[in-house]
Design an enzyme around this catalytic site. Structure first.
Site, PDB file in Angstrom:
ATOM      1  N   ARG A   1     141.249   4.568  -2.045  1.00 50.28           N
ATOM      2  CA  ARG A   1     140.108   5.373  -1.591  1.00 50.28           C
ATOM      3  C   ARG A   1     140.118   5.547  -0.081  1.00 50.28           C
ATOM      4  NH1 ARG A   1     136.608   3.912  -6.327  1.00 50.28           N
ATOM      5  NH2 ARG A   1     134.702   5.112  -6.243  1.00 50.28           N
TER       6      ARG A   1
ATOM      7  N   ARG B   1     127.797   7.823  -2.077  1.00 47.05           N
ATOM      8  CA  ARG B   1     129.154   7.786  -2.661  1.00 47.05           C
ATOM      9  C   ARG B   1     129.906   9.070  -2.355  1.00 47.05           C
ATOM     10  NH1 ARG B   1     127.325   6.447  -8.511  1.00 47.05           N
ATOM     11  NH2 ARG B   1     129.494   6.539  -9.166  1.00 47.05           N
TER      12      ARG B   1
ATOM     13  N   ARG C   1     124.916  10.252 -17.224  1.00 49.25           N
ATOM     14  CA  ARG C   1     125.929   9.536 -18.009  1.00 49.25           C
ATOM     15  C   ARG C   1     125.529   8.105 -18.389  1.00 49.25           C
ATOM     16  NH1 ARG C   1     131.093   8.564 -13.865  1.00 49.25           N
ATOM     17  NH2 ARG C   1     130.061   7.048 -12.512  1.00 49.25           N
TER      18      ARG C   1
ATOM     19  N   ARG D   1     125.058   2.810 -15.178  1.00 48.99           N
ATOM     20  CA  ARG D   1     125.452   2.072 -13.981  1.00 48.99           C
ATOM     21  C   ARG D   1     124.318   2.047 -12.970  1.00 48.99           C
ATOM     22  NH1 ARG D   1     131.378   4.006 -12.222  1.00 48.99           N
ATOM     23  NH2 ARG D   1     130.383   3.730 -10.217  1.00 48.99           N
TER      24      ARG D   1
ATOM     25  N   LYS E   1     137.600  10.642 -13.915  1.00 48.82           N
ATOM     26  CA  LYS E   1     138.814   9.814 -13.803  1.00 48.82           C
ATOM     27  C   LYS E   1     138.848   8.739 -14.880  1.00 48.82           C
ATOM     28  CE  LYS E   1     137.871   8.436  -9.547  1.00 48.82           C
ATOM     29  NZ  LYS E   1     136.572   9.085  -9.257  1.00 48.82           N
TER      30      LYS E   1
HETATM   31  P1  AMP Z   1     133.889   3.426  -9.231  1.00 51.78           P
HETATM   32  O1  AMP Z   1     133.614   2.765 -10.526  1.00 51.78           O
HETATM   33  O2  AMP Z   1     135.319   3.752  -9.009  1.00 51.78           O
HETATM   34  O3  AMP Z   1     132.979   4.611  -8.998  1.00 51.78           O
HETATM   35  O4  AMP Z   1     133.512   2.365  -8.089  1.00 51.78           O
HETATM   36  C1  AMP Z   1     132.197   1.828  -7.980  1.00 51.78           C
HETATM   37  C2  AMP Z   1     132.006   1.219  -6.600  1.00 51.78           C
HETATM   38  O5  AMP Z   1     132.955   0.154  -6.413  1.00 51.78           O
HETATM   39  C3  AMP Z   1     132.256   2.161  -5.423  1.00 51.78           C
HETATM   40  O6  AMP Z   1     131.118   2.947  -5.106  1.00 51.78           O
HETATM   41  C4  AMP Z   1     132.593   1.153  -4.322  1.00 51.78           C
HETATM   42  O7  AMP Z   1     131.436   0.488  -3.866  1.00 51.78           O
HETATM   43  C5  AMP Z   1     133.441   0.129  -5.075  1.00 51.78           C
HETATM   44  N1  AMP Z   1     134.877   0.492  -5.109  1.00 51.78           N
HETATM   45  C6  AMP Z   1     135.620   0.794  -6.199  1.00 51.78           C
HETATM   46  N2  AMP Z   1     136.897   1.052  -5.870  1.00 51.78           N
HETATM   47  C7  AMP Z   1     136.963   0.927  -4.517  1.00 51.78           C
HETATM   48  C8  AMP Z   1     138.005   1.091  -3.573  1.00 51.78           C
HETATM   49  N3  AMP Z   1     139.245   1.442  -3.940  1.00 51.78           N
HETATM   50  N4  AMP Z   1     137.708   0.880  -2.259  1.00 51.78           N
HETATM   51  C9  AMP Z   1     136.479   0.513  -1.867  1.00 51.78           C
HETATM   52  N5  AMP Z   1     135.435   0.351  -2.703  1.00 51.78           N
HETATM   53  C10 AMP Z   1     135.668   0.560  -4.030  1.00 51.78           C
END
Ligand code: AMP
Length: 214
Positions: A87, A171, A126, A160, A13
């Site tokens: 989400r 996740r 990554r 990360r 994404k």
């Molecule tokens: P991402 O970079 O999108 O993979 O997000 C990293 C982490 O941020 C996720 O594993 C969640 O802990 C938190 N996070 C990001 N976006 C959301 C969301 N829309 N709702 C809840 N937690 C989020």
């Protein structure tokens, strides 16, 4: 045009969102990036969500909806790309209400389909350039041999904290329990379009363009 990129962690994404920003002047709204920024600048909210993020769990709807609400007040450029948001069903409802409030609409929800095995190997391999955010993968797109980012020449690369197998398992579970119901939700609304997220970056980009330009 406002779109959602929907898919599990590692579906690509963020990579595709960056391309849409570069090529179409759209604005990427990644709640993950916003939360990581809050953490690195040490805000109260950032400190509160750090452990939750490292464990791979979702932070509260209230926090992420608040972050998106703030961004929707600003300029929308060539439209918004919602990346990693919504989400949960509550977040999807909230987004619908926020867009209504701004007399805006969702033009497409692009589901990026990938299989779980590909996700694990993509995520654990990554890294990104610490300067420009260009993405690398130990197997499919290694950091150049001279140690310099091919996009900006930066020499610092980062992984990360939550890109490890244990957090990834959580996740993925969060995705299947809380986020995957959004596929049915947007299908029923007539907004869902699916692309094969397993191809090369350019192939996936072309599939997404096909969805957006028809
Ligand atoms: P991402 O970079 O999108 O993979 O997000 C990293 C982490 O941020 C996720 O594993 C969640 O802990 C938190 N996070 C990001 N976006 C959301 C969301 N829309 N709702 C809840 N937690 C989020």
């Amino acid at each position: 045009m406002n779109i959602i990129l929907l898919g599990p962690p590692g579906a690509g994404k963020g990579t595709q969102a960056r391309l849409l920003v570069e090529e179409r002047g759209m604005i990427q709204l990644s709640t993950g990036d916003m939360l990581r920024d809050a953490r690195s600048s040490g805000t109260e909210m950032g400190n509160k969500v750090a452990a939750i993020m490292d464990a791979g769990e979702l932070v509260t709807d209230e926090i992420v909806i608040g972050l998106i609400e703030e961004k929707l007040e600003g300029d929308n450029g060539g439209g918004f790309i919602f990346d990693g948001f919504p989400r949960t069903l509550a977040q999807a409802d909230a987004l619908g209400n926020l867009l209504d409030k701004h007399s805006a609409k969702l033009d497409a929800v692009v589901e990026m389909r990938v299989d779980d095995e590909a996700l694990v190997s993509r995520i654990t391999a990554r890294s990104t350039c610490g300067n420009c955010g260009e993405g690398y993968n130990d197997i499919s797109k290694p950091i150049p041999a001279d140690g310099k980012c091919s996009n900006c020449g930066g020499t610092e690369f980062k992984r990360r904290a939550d890109d490890n197998e244990e957090s990834l398992r959580t996740r993925l579970m969060e995705y299947y329990k809380k986020t995957s119901p959004l596929i049915g939700y947007y299908y029923a609304k007539g907004d869902l379009q699916s692309v094969n997220g397993l191809g090369e970056i350019d192939e996936v980009k072309a599939e997404i363009a096909g969805v957006l330009d028809t």
